[in-house]
Structures are given as structure tokens and as C-alpha cells.
Scaffold this motif. Structure first.
Motif, PDB file in Angstrom:
ATOM      1  N   GLY A  97       0.512  -1.257   0.437  1.00 47.89           N
ATOM      2  CA  GLY A  97      -0.280   0.141   0.326  1.00 47.89           C
ATOM      3  C   GLY A  97       0.906   1.281   0.086  1.00 47.89           C
ATOM      4  N   SER A  98      -0.045   2.503   0.317  1.00 44.19           N
ATOM      5  CA  SER A  98       0.375   3.662   0.328  1.00 44.19           C
ATOM      6  C   SER A  98       0.584   4.236   0.899  1.00 44.19           C
ATOM      7  CB  SER A  98       0.598   4.667  -1.337  1.00 44.19           C
ATOM      8  OG  SER A  98       0.866   3.399  -2.254  1.00 44.19           O
ATOM      9  N   LYS A 140      14.813   4.242  -1.793  1.00 46.52           N
ATOM     10  CA  LYS A 140      15.359   4.764  -2.740  1.00 46.52           C
ATOM     11  C   LYS A 140      14.049   3.894  -3.852  1.00 46.52           C
ATOM     12  CE  LYS A 140      19.262   5.974  -2.804  1.00 46.52           C
ATOM     13  NZ  LYS A 140      20.786   5.792  -2.927  1.00 46.52           N
ATOM     14  N   GLY A 141      13.487   4.919  -5.035  1.00 42.35           N
ATOM     15  CA  GLY A 141      12.270   3.868  -5.445  1.00 42.35           C
ATOM     16  C   GLY A 141      11.335   3.733  -5.012  1.00 42.35           C
ATOM     17  N   ARG A 142      11.088   4.194  -4.275  1.00 41.44           N
ATOM     18  CA  ARG A 142       9.367   3.648  -3.346  1.00 41.44           C
ATOM     19  C   ARG A 142       9.115   5.042  -2.778  1.00 41.44           C
ATOM     20  NH1 ARG A 142       8.747   0.632   0.570  1.00 41.44           N
ATOM     21  NH2 ARG A 142      10.793   0.470   1.613  1.00 41.44           N
ATOM     22  N   SER A 143      10.490   6.297  -2.722  1.00 43.66           N
ATOM     23  CA  SER A 143       9.124   7.492  -1.685  1.00 43.66           C
ATOM     24  C   SER A 143       9.756   8.447  -2.102  1.00 43.66           C
ATOM     25  CB  SER A 143      10.169   6.787  -0.460  1.00 43.66           C
ATOM     26  OG  SER A 143       9.375   5.829   0.366  1.00 43.66           O
ATOM     27  N   LEU A 161       4.363  -0.193   0.349  1.00 45.26           N
ATOM     28  CA  LEU A 161       5.238  -0.505   1.671  1.00 45.26           C
ATOM     29  C   LEU A 161       5.606  -1.691   2.078  1.00 45.26           C
ATOM     30  CD1 LEU A 161       2.690   2.725   3.104  1.00 45.26           C
ATOM     31  CD2 LEU A 161       4.937   2.003   3.309  1.00 45.26           C
ATOM     32  N   LYS A 162       6.225  -2.190   3.256  1.00 39.12           N
ATOM     33  CA  LYS A 162       6.781  -3.089   3.146  1.00 39.12           C
ATOM     34  C   LYS A 162       6.413  -2.922   4.985  1.00 39.12           C
ATOM     35  CE  LYS A 162      10.530  -3.064   0.194  1.00 39.12           C
ATOM     36  NZ  LYS A 162      11.869  -3.466  -0.421  1.00 39.12           N
ATOM     37  N   PRO A 163       6.890  -4.298   5.180  1.00 43.96           N
ATOM     38  CA  PRO A 163       6.719  -4.431   7.132  1.00 43.96           C
ATOM     39  C   PRO A 163       7.456  -3.799   7.891  1.00 43.96           C
ATOM     40  CG  PRO A 163       5.675  -6.574   6.248  1.00 43.96           C
ATOM     41  CD  PRO A 163       6.389  -5.703   4.584  1.00 43.96           C
TER      42      PRO A 163
END
Length: 125
Positions: free
Chosen positions: A16-17, A64-67, A85-87
Motif C-alpha cells: 500500500g501507500s 529509494k525508488g519507493r518514496s 510499503l513493506k513491513p
């Protein structure tokens, strides 16, 4: 003395985001470096993303690359858009600012700041 207030945290499923916001009581214009940090239980606070004095951005490898970090000077607000998003992203997220010194980038990344927000919790399951 600027005050920072974060919002936008919450509980999301992996993948998710979330978009975090950091509202400044004063102008962001005079804050040379601003950034987002996080602290997971039992771990040290670490830098996640920052906007440097020249407007460039720096990200920790973990996001990096996700945010994407951004600022809206007209609204005196700093943002952090986090996707995929990851745990491992679960933590309390803080915004901070540095408004002095010869190397605000190194200062803020070393947690030498002039203002901290109170934090907003992000939980990823």
C-alpha cells in the motif's frame, strides 16, 4: 523557532501507500535542509529522505525508488509519499529541519537538527 507537526500515518497492508505531511508553524523558506526520519522499536532513529539546501533530494537505500520527498513552501508543508510499503517500513516517522551550519545536509543526517516533530506512526502488515 519553528514547530513541526506530522500527520498522515496509519495502518496499511504491504504494497500500500501513504503520504505523510509535516506542517511548519513558520515558513519553510528559511529552513535550509528538511527531512524525514524513522525509528522502529529497539532501533536507532535514521534518516529516510531529505531535501538539501540546493533543492536536490537524498534518500536512504531502504526507501529509494519507493518514496518521494517534496515541499510546498506556499503551504509551509513537507511531504513524504511512500509506495510499495513493506513491513520493515513500520516505525514512528518524524520530520526535522536544520537552519544553520556550513553543512546542513550532514548535520541533519546525523540528527543534529533545529526542530523535530512529534512523530506519526506507520504500521505495515
Amino acid at each position: 523557532h519553528v514547530q513541526l507537526v506530522e500527520s498522515g500515518g496509519g495502518s496499511v497492508q504491504a504494497g500500500g501507500s501513504l503520504r505523510l505531511s509535516c506542517a511548519a508553524s513558520g515558513s519553510l523558506y528559511g529552513l535550509w535542509c528538511v527531512g524525514w526520519f524513522r525509528q522502529a522499536p529497539g532501533k536507532e532513529r535514521q534518516g529516510v529522505a531529505r531535501i538539501n539546501r540546493d533543492g536536490s533530494t537524498t534518500y536512504d537505500d531502504s526507501v529509494k525508488g519507493r518514496s518521494t520527498i517534496s515541499r510546498d513552501n506556499a503551504k509551509n508543508t513537507l511531504y513524504l509519499q511512500m509506495n510499495s510499503l513493506k513491513p520493515d517500513d513500520t516505525a514512528m516517522y518524524y520530520c526535522a529541519a536544520r537552519a544553520r551550519g556550513f553543512d546542513c545536509e550532514s548535520d541533519i543526517w546525523s540528527l543534529r537538527t533545529d526542530a523535530w516533530g512529534q512523530g506519526t506512526q506507520v504500521t505495515v502488515s
